[in-house]
Design a protein around this motif. Structure first.
Motif, mmCIF file in Angstrom:
data_model
loop_
_atom_site.group_PDB
_atom_site.id
_atom_site.type_symbol
_atom_site.label_atom_id
_atom_site.label_comp_id
_atom_site.label_asym_id
_atom_site.label_seq_id
_atom_site.Cartn_x
_atom_site.Cartn_y
_atom_site.Cartn_z
ATOM 1 N N LYS A 408 25.926 23.449 -0.132
ATOM 2 C CA LYS A 408 25.989 23.661 -1.679
ATOM 3 C C LYS A 408 25.268 22.484 -2.371
ATOM 4 C CE LYS A 408 29.601 24.230 -5.296
ATOM 5 N NZ LYS A 408 30.890 24.136 -5.521
ATOM 6 N N TRP A 409 25.466 21.199 -1.835
ATOM 7 C CA TRP A 409 24.874 19.906 -2.371
ATOM 8 C C TRP A 409 23.264 19.954 -2.449
ATOM 9 C CZ3 TRP A 409 24.515 15.852 -5.041
ATOM 10 C CH2 TRP A 409 23.416 14.692 -4.856
ATOM 11 N N VAL A 410 22.871 20.498 -1.331
ATOM 12 C CA VAL A 410 21.374 20.330 -1.146
ATOM 13 C C VAL A 410 20.729 21.575 -1.982
ATOM 14 C CG1 VAL A 410 19.457 20.861 0.510
ATOM 15 C CG2 VAL A 410 21.270 19.288 1.045
ATOM 16 N N LEU A 411 21.489 22.627 -1.745
ATOM 17 C CA LEU A 411 20.640 23.732 -2.756
ATOM 18 C C LEU A 411 21.066 23.869 -4.077
ATOM 19 C CD1 LEU A 411 20.899 26.875 -0.132
ATOM 20 C CD2 LEU A 411 19.209 25.131 -0.407
ATOM 21 N N LEU A 412 22.034 23.641 -4.627
ATOM 22 C CA LEU A 412 22.585 23.776 -5.933
ATOM 23 C C LEU A 412 22.851 22.339 -6.660
ATOM 24 C CD1 LEU A 412 25.075 26.669 -5.303
ATOM 25 C CD2 LEU A 412 22.673 26.681 -5.970
ATOM 26 N N GLU A 413 23.656 21.476 -6.279
ATOM 27 C CA GLU A 413 24.191 20.235 -6.844
ATOM 28 C C GLU A 413 23.295 19.162 -7.010
ATOM 29 O OE1 GLU A 413 27.819 19.261 -5.080
ATOM 30 O OE2 GLU A 413 28.973 20.669 -5.854
ATOM 31 N N LYS A 414 22.435 18.903 -5.842
ATOM 32 C CA LYS A 414 21.416 17.921 -5.875
ATOM 33 C C LYS A 414 20.458 18.039 -6.975
ATOM 34 C CE LYS A 414 18.653 14.873 -3.144
ATOM 35 N NZ LYS A 414 18.393 14.455 -1.673
ATOM 36 N N PRO A 415 19.750 19.077 -6.878
ATOM 37 C CA PRO A 415 18.589 19.390 -8.101
ATOM 38 C C PRO A 415 19.077 19.092 -9.548
ATOM 39 C CG PRO A 415 18.643 20.998 -6.454
ATOM 40 C CD PRO A 415 19.744 20.379 -6.157
ATOM 41 N N GLU A 416 20.346 19.695 -9.738
ATOM 42 C CA GLU A 416 20.910 19.434 -11.326
ATOM 43 C C GLU A 416 21.354 18.094 -11.688
ATOM 44 O OE1 GLU A 416 24.112 22.191 -11.449
ATOM 45 O OE2 GLU A 416 23.011 23.775 -11.474
#
Length: 453
Positions: A408-416
């Motif tokens: 979830k961090w790599v795909l969603l949270e980190k870019p945001e």
């Protein structure tokens, strides 16, 4: 065509910037080179004549202030659209060199953000050490439970945990408790003699695995529900879900939810150290997995789990297996906290409880790597021993939890969050520019009468 999509406000900014940029470039500034030469020659002449230029009187010619009319934003936008364009692209306002510099600056900001979350050698060492230690404890001290004439036996630590439970819940006392009315529940049928609907596999050996009321987690829901309704909810050996009223056990029904909860807990207590004790949490749900062709006997997943329970894979063994998993957690969190303190952070900000990446940017990734290492070794252990009893259930649960968080961090949270980080820095720099603009305007407006439309 621009590769960016602008909002209406952003497009207005682009148009106004384009208009004002063209306005600035159209201003013809006088060549001051000759004037500077004359001034230098005059200063040199005065110096030769012995006249100082430091204390010369200043001649001030009072001039009336001019009126400066400041247009509204709407007027600026309309004027810009009329004189330039309504579709100005932002990159059009920069030279190729400036665009390259902008891209380099953005890459640097991205790298800065990534470095905040990047593990260094010490972080990786902490993860590896925790995973290895947890694995050693699992292999050497927990072991695989086996039935012996003296009961279930495993590794030294596993035996210690089981002995602790046996001492804490003595067999004689638990047998008396099991026979008392306060622990009798309607879902405790050990065979099909009192059932209306046949439950495949219901027996003294498997009834706790099949009945959801005996599950350490689900029992707090289904067990309490069954006590209140006089029912028994099961998932039989074939994966069939059955919920039926147990008329022969009607006297075990309770109407008060708090009494039902108390009875549920007491029943847990009476069963925990029996020869076929409470199953591991959620173990009964594996009866639904009626697929697979595993091993020489080509068993389904449900059959594998049923065999594991029969061989002693129970709640007490689950508690024993939780120890290596907890040790991995403690070592990584403790190592992370100590490292943070040594890096100059306060003790309060170094306490590694929260997994909030803004407070502790590396902790969740370190936990993921530590549990990944331990889970990988456990998978190898199961593969080489060909024994499902070697599966460390709590370790796989922890790995699944942190895998989900990491994905979830790599795909969603980190870019945001990276975008927010970069935008925040740009906003700070832009505010500094706005501050300089305000100062310049305030200084310049001293010579004008400013009128705002």
């Amino acid at each position: 065509m621009s590769k960016f999509k602008y909002t209406e406000t952003e497009q207005q900014f682009n148009n106004v910037l384009n208009h004002q940029s063209k306005g600035l470039s159209s201003i013809k500034r006088p060549d001051m080179a000759s004037a500077e030469t004359c001034i230098s020659e005059s200063e040199a002449l005065l110096k030769e004549l012995g006249i100082s230029t430091e204390n010369l009187p200043k001649v001030v010619n009072p001039t009336p202030k001019s009126v400066m009319v400041v247009p509204t934003w709407e007027e600026l936008c309309n004027q810009a659209e009329q004189e330039v364009s309504s579709t100005t692209d932002l990159e059009f306002l920069f030279t190729d060199e400036e665009l390259r510099m902008n891209q380099a600056a953005l890459r640097a900001l991205n790298a800065d953000y990534n470095n905040i979350h990047k593990l260094d050698k010490i972080d990786i060492t902490i993860c590896a050490a925790a995973g290895i230690l947890g694995t050693i404890i699992d292999i050497l001290l927990i072991g695989i439970p086996q039935k012996t004439p003296e009961g279930l036996k495993g590794g030294p630590l596993s035996n210690y945990v089981r002995d602790w439970f046996n001492q804490r819940f003595p067999e004689e006392e638990m047998e008396k408790l099991a026979n008392s009315k306060v622990s009798k529940v309607p879902y405790d049928a050990q065979d099909n003699r009192h059932t209306k609907e046949y439950v495949d596999g219901l027996s003294a050996y498997y009834h706790r695995l099949l009945s959801l009321g005996h599950d350490p987690f689900l029992g707090l829901i289904f067990g309490v529900y069954d006590i209140l309704t006089g029912k028994m909810t099961t998932i039989d050996k074939t994966g069939k879900i059955v919920s039926q009223v147990m008329e022969n056990y009607a006297d075990r029904k309770e109407s008060d939810i708090f009494v039902a909860i108390a009875k549920q807990i007491i029943h847990f207590k009476s069963d925990i150290t029996t020869s076929m004790g409470l199953p591991a949490p959620l173990m009964g749900l594996f009866n639904l997995l009626q697929f697979g062709s595993i091993g020489e006997e080509e068993q389904t997943i449900a059959e594998i789990v049923q065999g594991m329970y029969y061989e002693g894979y129970d709640f007490i063994h689950f508690c024993s297996m939780s120890i290596p998993t907890m040790i991995i957690e403690v070592i990584i969190r403790l190592g992370y906290g100590i490292k943070r303190i040594k890096e100059g952070n306060s003790i309060k900000n170094s306490i590694p409880f929260s997994l909030n990446r803004e407070k502790h940017p590396k902790l969740s990734t370190m936990l993921f790597i530590g549990h990944l290492a331990a889970t990988a070794v456990n998978a190898g252990k199961v593969y080489f021993t060909k024994n499902p009893m070697a599966i460390n259930y709590p370790q796989w649960v922890a790995f699944a939890k942190y895998s989900y968080k990491q994905l979830k961090w790599v795909l969603l949270e980190k870019p945001e969050l990276r975008d927010a980080y970069i935008r925040g820095i740009i906003a700070e720099e832009l505010n500094e520019v706005y501050g300089e603009i305000d100062k310049s305007f305030a200084k310049m407006s001293e010579e004008y009468i400013v009128v705002f439309n």
